[in-house]
Design an enzyme around this catalytic site. Structure first.
Site, mmCIF file in Angstrom:
data_model
loop_
_atom_site.group_PDB
_atom_site.id
_atom_site.type_symbol
_atom_site.label_atom_id
_atom_site.label_comp_id
_atom_site.label_asym_id
_atom_site.label_seq_id
_atom_site.Cartn_x
_atom_site.Cartn_y
_atom_site.Cartn_z
ATOM 1 N N ILE A 230 0.855 -1.188 0.000
ATOM 2 C CA ILE A 230 0.000 0.000 0.000
ATOM 3 C C ILE A 230 0.889 1.235 0.000
ATOM 4 O O ILE A 230 1.799 1.364 0.837
ATOM 5 C CB ILE A 230 -0.931 -0.012 1.226
ATOM 6 C CG1 ILE A 230 -1.822 -1.262 1.180
ATOM 7 C CG2 ILE A 230 -1.781 1.246 1.283
ATOM 8 C CD1 ILE A 230 -2.624 -1.499 2.441
ATOM 9 N N GLU A 272 2.584 -4.020 5.361
ATOM 10 C CA GLU A 272 1.579 -3.699 4.346
ATOM 11 C C GLU A 272 1.921 -4.352 3.017
ATOM 12 O O GLU A 272 1.416 -3.953 1.966
ATOM 13 C CB GLU A 272 1.462 -2.175 4.168
ATOM 14 C CG GLU A 272 2.625 -1.506 3.475
ATOM 15 C CD GLU A 272 3.757 -1.103 4.419
ATOM 16 O OE1 GLU A 272 4.544 -0.236 4.035
ATOM 17 O OE2 GLU A 272 3.836 -1.653 5.533
#
Length: 352
Positions: A230, A272
């Protein structure tokens, strides 16, 4: 895992309820067995009473006084009337005491006639004693029959209670086995999956990638990995908090899981950072899949953070490389996507 243990607690709660029912039914069964024993005593006492009446008549007609036997019959009738210990009857109670009153009335007449026979010893008195004795015997038989009916009714109830206890016990064993099986499955799931997103964890990713690399070489089928993370995720945590960040991770994992094939694997390999192991997909197919996922995530308006973007690095397995170099090429491609401005797909061996 939380939902798993919640379901396990619910199953255990049902098992406890069934155990309570078993104990309650067991207590009821024990009480009714005790009552059956009491019924057996009542039948025995009624039989003693009938025999005593017969013995009293025979002895009196033979000219032998049996006041003790007559007193025994009186005592038994009084015990039934007073519901003394061991003389209680619960089922068909009204019918039982109706029969008892008829027996008491017949016995009272018989005693009076015995007294008359003692005074006269004539044939008419003898005959009346025999007639009244027959009436007493018939009344005592009805008393015994009523008690037997009550016992048989209890036995029928006890059969159903016993069957219910057996069924409850079987249900408890089944539920306990289900709980054990369910908890074992959830523990196995937790050992191989990320608890936050449900994706495979780093350990399972390593095993899955090694297995698919070997399979690709054995059958000559293509294999690609899609490494993505992300964009600016630290800013998401800093601005919206870690709870919002966790929500984003779960939602991204859900979007990807819904789009990939059943044969593919979604793995969380870092904070992430995720990997999709795309089985039987070459670099071109992997890039197309990555582009589709990137677009879907970009278009999604996340409740806690608004719109976010992701960057992808895609690599296709070369014939002579191992899983480590395979991952490193995808990681290098992801790095190029980041350097090129994020929110894009970069393929290994190609410039972003």
């Amino acid at each position: 895992m939380k939902s798993a243990f919640t379901k396990s607690r619910q199953l255990l709660f049902v098992a406890v309820i069934l155990l309570v029912l078993i104990l309650a039914n067991g207590a009821f069964l024990w009480r009714e067995v005790s009552r059956l024993q009491n019924d057996a005593r009542i039948i025995n006492y009624a039989g003693i009473m009938r025999g005593s009446i017969q013995r009293a008549c025979n002895h009196e007609l033979a000219g032998r006084r049996v006041d003790a036997v007559i007193g025994q019959v009186d005592a038994l009738i009084a015990s039934f009337e007073n519901r003394d210990s061991g003389f209680e009857i619960k089922m068909f109670e009204e019918r039982f005491f109706k029969e008892l009153q008829e027996l008491k009335a017949a016995w009272s007449l018989l005693k009076h006639q015995i007294s008359a026979f003692r005074a006269s010893h004539n044939d008419d008195s003898r005959q009346r004693v025999l007639v009244l004795a027959e009436q007493c015997w018939a009344a005592s038989d009805r008393l015994v029959y009523t008690t037997q009916c009550a016992s048989e009714a209890k036995l029928n109830v006890l059969e159903y209670v016993f069957i219910l206890i057996i069924l409850n016990a079987i249900a408890v064993l089944i539920i306990i086995d289900l709980v054990r099986s369910y908890v074992r499955q959830q523990l196995e799931f937790a050992a191989h999956h990320d608890q936050l997103t449900g994706a495979l964890n780093r350990y399972s990713y390593t095993i899955a990638l090694e297995r698919e690399v070997k399979r690709s070489r054995r059958y000559g089928s293509p294999l690609s990995i899609l490494l993505f993370d992300i964009d600016n995720f630290k800013a998401v945590n800093d601005t919206h908090g870690h709870k919002a960040g966790d929500s984003v991770l779960r939602e991204v994992a859900r979007i990807v899981s819904e789009q990939i094939r059943d044969s593919d694997f979604l793995c969380r390999v870092g904070g992430e950072e995720f990997v999709v192991i795309a089985v039987e997909s070459d670099g071109k197919s992997g890039s197309a899949m990555a582009e589709k996922l990137r677009g879907l995530i970009q278009e999604r308006n996340f409740k806690t953070t608004g719109r976010i973007t992701v960057s992808f690095g895609v690599a296709e397995l070369d014939a002579d490389e191992n899983s480590d170099s395979f991952f490193k090429r995808a990681d290098a491609a992801l790095y190029r996507a980041k350097q090129a401005g994020r929110n894009r797909v970069s393929c290994a061996g190609m410039k972003a």
